[in-house]
Structures are given as C-alpha cells and as structure tokens.
Write a protein that holds these residues in place. Structure first.
Motif, PDB file in Angstrom:
ATOM      1  N   TRP A 194      40.744 -21.617  18.371  1.00  0.00           N
ATOM      2  CA  TRP A 194      39.653 -22.485  17.912  1.00  0.00           C
ATOM      3  C   TRP A 194      40.009 -23.957  18.130  1.00  0.00           C
ATOM      4  O   TRP A 194      39.221 -24.735  18.672  1.00  0.00           O
ATOM      5  CB  TRP A 194      39.402 -22.201  16.432  1.00  0.00           C
ATOM      6  N   PHE A 220      37.869 -25.932  20.814  1.00  0.00           N
ATOM      7  CA  PHE A 220      36.906 -26.811  20.130  1.00  0.00           C
ATOM      8  C   PHE A 220      37.622 -27.688  19.103  1.00  0.00           C
ATOM      9  O   PHE A 220      37.394 -27.551  17.891  1.00  0.00           O
ATOM     10  CB  PHE A 220      35.819 -25.981  19.432  1.00  0.00           C
ATOM     11  N   GLU A 236      37.355 -30.859  18.187  1.00  0.00           N
ATOM     12  CA  GLU A 236      36.521 -31.723  17.356  1.00  0.00           C
ATOM     13  C   GLU A 236      35.783 -30.923  16.286  1.00  0.00           C
ATOM     14  O   GLU A 236      35.651 -31.364  15.136  1.00  0.00           O
ATOM     15  CB  GLU A 236      35.516 -32.484  18.230  1.00  0.00           C
ATOM     16  N   HIS A 237      35.318 -29.734  16.649  1.00  0.00           N
ATOM     17  CA  HIS A 237      34.632 -28.877  15.688  1.00  0.00           C
ATOM     18  C   HIS A 237      35.591 -28.418  14.593  1.00  0.00           C
ATOM     19  O   HIS A 237      35.236 -28.389  13.404  1.00  0.00           O
ATOM     20  CB  HIS A 237      34.015 -27.669  16.401  1.00  0.00           C
ATOM     21  N   SER A 296      36.219 -31.509  12.249  1.00  0.00           N
ATOM     22  CA  SER A 296      35.075 -31.860  11.403  1.00  0.00           C
ATOM     23  C   SER A 296      34.849 -30.820  10.312  1.00  0.00           C
ATOM     24  O   SER A 296      34.534 -31.160   9.156  1.00  0.00           O
ATOM     25  CB  SER A 296      33.810 -32.010  12.254  1.00  0.00           C
ATOM     26  N   THR A 297      35.040 -29.546  10.656  1.00  0.00           N
ATOM     27  CA  THR A 297      34.886 -28.482   9.664  1.00  0.00           C
ATOM     28  C   THR A 297      35.923 -28.614   8.555  1.00  0.00           C
ATOM     29  O   THR A 297      35.603 -28.521   7.358  1.00  0.00           O
ATOM     30  CB  THR A 297      35.012 -27.104  10.331  1.00  0.00           C
TER      31      THR A 297
END
Length: 484
Positions: free
Chosen positions: A15, A19, A21-22, A25-26
């Motif tokens: 992950w 991703f 940045e995802h 942010s999560t």
C-alpha cells in the motif's frame, strides 16, 4: 499467526509503495481523530499504570518471584540493566536528549520563549516524557508477561495473560487479534526509532565528512544496519544482543561523562538539581495536564505528551516482552525498582546534562542551538566543545549500536510473538520479521517522514492501551488467587 501477520505486513508495505500519499493521508486522519477524541484516555491510563505498579511493588505482592521457587536470575544485574536499557530507550536518548529540552525552551507550551522560565520548563517536560511515566508503561506490562510466563508456564504472549479474564477464547480468534495488534504496534513503535536513528546518523556523517543529508543516504543506512541487527538477532540473546547491550552501556557512560566535564558543568548540575526537584514535586499534575480553555496549548499537549504515551505504549509488546524474557528469577519489588526508578533517574540525568548544555549555549553564549534541526542540534553543540570530532564519532557509533540493539531485540520479540511464545524462535522467522520491520520503516519514512512514523505509533497504540489495561486486571485477579 505467523502467516496472517506476515500477510498483513506485506499488504501494508505494498500500500505504501504503490499509494504513498493515500497511505499518509489516511493515517493522519485517523491519528488526528484519536488525539482529538481520546487524548484524555492516554493520560488516565498511564497514570493508572504508575499508581498500580508502586502499589504492587510495596505491598505483600512485592516478594513474589517471577519464576518458580528455586529459579535464579539468568543474567548479572549490570548485564540485565544494560539489556533492558538498550532495548527501552536507545536511539531516542541521542536524538531527543539535547534537542527536546531546547525545542521546548524555544517553543514552550506556556509563557514566553527563550526565557529562564521556559528553560526550566523545557527540562521538566523532558523529564516527564522520559521519566517515571515512560518506564512504568514498560515495567507493568513486562511484569504481567513475566508473571504468566515464568510463574504459570503460559506462552510469552499478550493473549495468554488474558486467559484468567476470558478463558479459552484467548486460544482462538480473539487471541490472534490481540497478538496481531501487539505485533504491529511493535513494528510501528520500533520503526520510529529506526527512522530517527537513520536521520541522526546521516546528520552526523554530514557534519564529519559532508556526506549528503537526504533520504537516499538514510535508506542505505537503514539497509546496512538491518543486515547487522538481523545477524545479531540470529545469534540469540546470550551472544549478539548481550554483547551489544554491554557495549552500548560502556559507550553511553563514556559519552555522558566526557560531555558533562567538557561543558558548563556547574551550570548544568545546578540546573539539573532545581528542575529535577520541580519535576518530582509536580510530576502527577504534569502527567495529567490538559488546557481545554486554551486551544493552542491543549494541542501542544496532544502533539507532544499524548504522542509520547502512545509511542511508549506501542513499544510495550517489544520492550516489555524482551524485559520479561531476561528477568526470570527477579522479585516483583526488585523488578519494579530496577525497571522504573533506576532507568528514569538515568534518563532525567541524561536530559539534564545534554539539554542543559544546549540551553546554556543558546541562552548565555548567543549561539542558535534552538534554530538547528532535531537531528543536527547535538552535533552543533559538539562543535562548541573540545574534541568535537571525537565526540561526534563516538555519538555516531553509539547511535548505530543502539540502532542495532533496538532492531535485533524487536526482531527477536516479533519472532517470539509469532512462534507461540517460543523463547528460541527459528532463524527464518527472525529473518522475515527483520525484513518486514525494515521495509515498513522505509515506507513510512518515504511517505511522510517522522510525521508518518508518529501517526503509525498513535494509531497502533490506541487499541493496545485497552489490551494493556485488561492485562493489569488479569494480573491482579491471578495475584489475589495465588498469593495468600
């Protein structure tokens, strides 16, 4: 248990790699929600651990031995202390020992910056974060694990300590959930230390030999030290980890004494005396402090104090399991005194000397110590002292050995946790966890730097705090039953 945990680790790494940045942010969204809604929970939980540990130590339960009647300690007291101290603090002493008091002096939660009051406040806050509250978190959890392991012959797993409360449900899915939470709290907590260690080693190399200070160099540092700590973990407790821990203790004493007497000794010791006195008379209030009527100051408490409690809690499956593993044969009272009071005193003295020296050069000499980064401030102050090159070199070596002992201890404990609590887990299991631990530290550093690492610790620390409180209740229930 092993394959489920490894699969989750691989998914997390993937992950972050695909991703980043995802992922960041999560994690930041979840982190902010926990800090805003449950900061009070951390404060009360840690205060409860502090109270209950001293009640146990100085009650009739203090004479209870962590083992059978004839069991004797496996390691000498100096070696035992070196092992628990290297695992329990390590890199953070070098990274934050000077920089944190100076940071609070320059940006205090209350009052004006860079004043006498903020200087004292900076030291006292650092004592709080690394003193009794920090070490009691490790101690009470290690005590529970050691009691059930050596007194009741249970596997060295957190799930096993909850059997008195939940029965055989802890041998099924519920137990797996508890142990998997412990595994990933360990990984995220140790990942912070590996990240800050790589940053500070890089900063030291930059000061000494102008090595570029960037993520690429830090990546190489983490990979090289990963090979070393996996090898150390593979050799077991009696060889690699034992020898490295003793080396750490020797180098730490040398660096501390040298730094103390080359710096402003009288000022440092007088400042340490007065700030330690203030801390000891006020540590309960400080440990439960919030400022709900002052939003900015209240946010400071969440960003610093609550983060620290979450970080120490996330380290408990690793540090406490390791401390429990090497503490067979100690009495409960001896254990609490050695694991709480002695290391807390050492940490406060360390912060008093290093932080006091940094504040001295900023306040009296007009040097911009407060303007340095967290990882470079130590080397900046070294430059103001005689033998600065030698001090910097010793510090880099010490950071590396702390890096290795934190990594090898964590790898060993992760292997224990996923091998049904085995005291001698297979090499393949230790190797795979060393790789996963390093990969997650790299991913979090790449995706969000220290912010990403801190978010991971806070997230994993929240469910773990609930588990730790249940473990304490389980211990109390068993002690009442076993001790008349």
């Amino acid at each position: 248990m092993y394959w489920i945990a490894i699969a989750i680790g691989i998914i997390f790494v993937s992950w972050g790699a695909i991703f980043p940045e995802h992922l960041l942010s999560t994690m930041m969204t979840i982190r902010n929600g926990i800090l805003d809604q449950f900061g009070w929970f951390y404060q009360l939980a840690v205060t409860f651990m502090l109270i209950i540990s001293f009640v146990l130590a100085f009650s009739k339960y203090g004479k209870v031995k962590l083992g059978k009647e004839g069991d004797e300690p496996e390691y000498s007291t100096p070696t035992w202390f070196a092992m628990l101290f290297s695992a329990g603090m390590g890199i953070t002493l070098l990274f934050y020992g000077l920089s944190e008091p100076v940071t609070h002096y320059a940006n205090p939660p209350v009052g004006d910056a860079q004043t006498i009051a903020s200087a004292k406040q900076g030291l006292e806050i650092s004592y709080l974060h690394y003193g009794l509250h920090a070490w009691v978190i490790y101690a009470i959890v290690a005590l529970v694990l050691a009691y059930f392991k050596f007194k009741q012959d249970q596997p060295g797993l957190m799930s096993a300590t909850l059997i008195p409360l939940f029965g055989n449900r802890m041998k099924g899915v519920a137990g797996y959930v508890v142990d998997i939470i412990a595994v990933f709290a360990t990984i995220f907590g140790v990942a912070i230390s590996l990240g800050v260690g790589a940053k500070q080693i890089n900063s030291g190399l930059n000061y000494l030999w102008n090595v570029p200070n960037n993520f690429s160099v830090q990546l190489v540092i983490m990979l090289v030290t990963a090979v070393l700590f996996i090898y150390s973990a593979a050799t077991g407790l009696s060889k690699g980890i034992k020898y490295l821990s003793n080396t750490n203790l020797i180098l730490t004493v040398i660096l501390f004494i040298t730094f103390l007497f080359l710096g402003p000794t009288q000022f440092v010791l007088e400042t340490f005396s007065t700030t330690l006195g203030n801390y000891l008379t006020d540590f309960v209030r400080m440990g439960m402090r919030f400022t709900p009527f002052q939003e900015e100051s209240n946010q400071w408490v969440k960003d610093w104090t609550i983060f620290y409690w979450a970080w120490w809690i996330s380290w408990t499956p690793f540090v406490s399991t390791f401390i429990a593993r090497v503490s067979k044969g100690r009495t409960l009272r001896e254990f609490i005194v050695a694991v709480v009071i002695a290391p807390a005193l050492v940490c406060t003295l360390w912060f008093g000397v290093f932080g006091g020296t940094g504040i001295y050069f900023d306040f009296f000499q007009g040097l911009d110590v407060a303007g340095q980064t967290l990882e470079s401030s130590l080397f900046f102050v070294f430059d103001q002292l005689p033998f600065s090159g030698l001090l910097s070199f010793i510090a880099i070596i010490l950071i590396m050995t702390f890096f290795i002992t934190s990594g090898d201890s964590a790898t060993f404990v992760l292997a224990m946790q996923t091998s049904r609590g085995s005291l001698n887990p297979p090499f393949f299991v230790k190797l795979s966890w060393g790789v996963i631990l390093t990969a997650i530290a790299i991913i979090l550093m790449w995706a969000g730097g220290l912010d990403g690492l801190q978010a991971a610790a806070i997230i994993s620390g929240f469910p773990l705090t609930i588990i730790l409180l249940l473990m304490i209740v389980s211990l109390l229930k068993s002690l009442r039953k076993d001790v008349t």
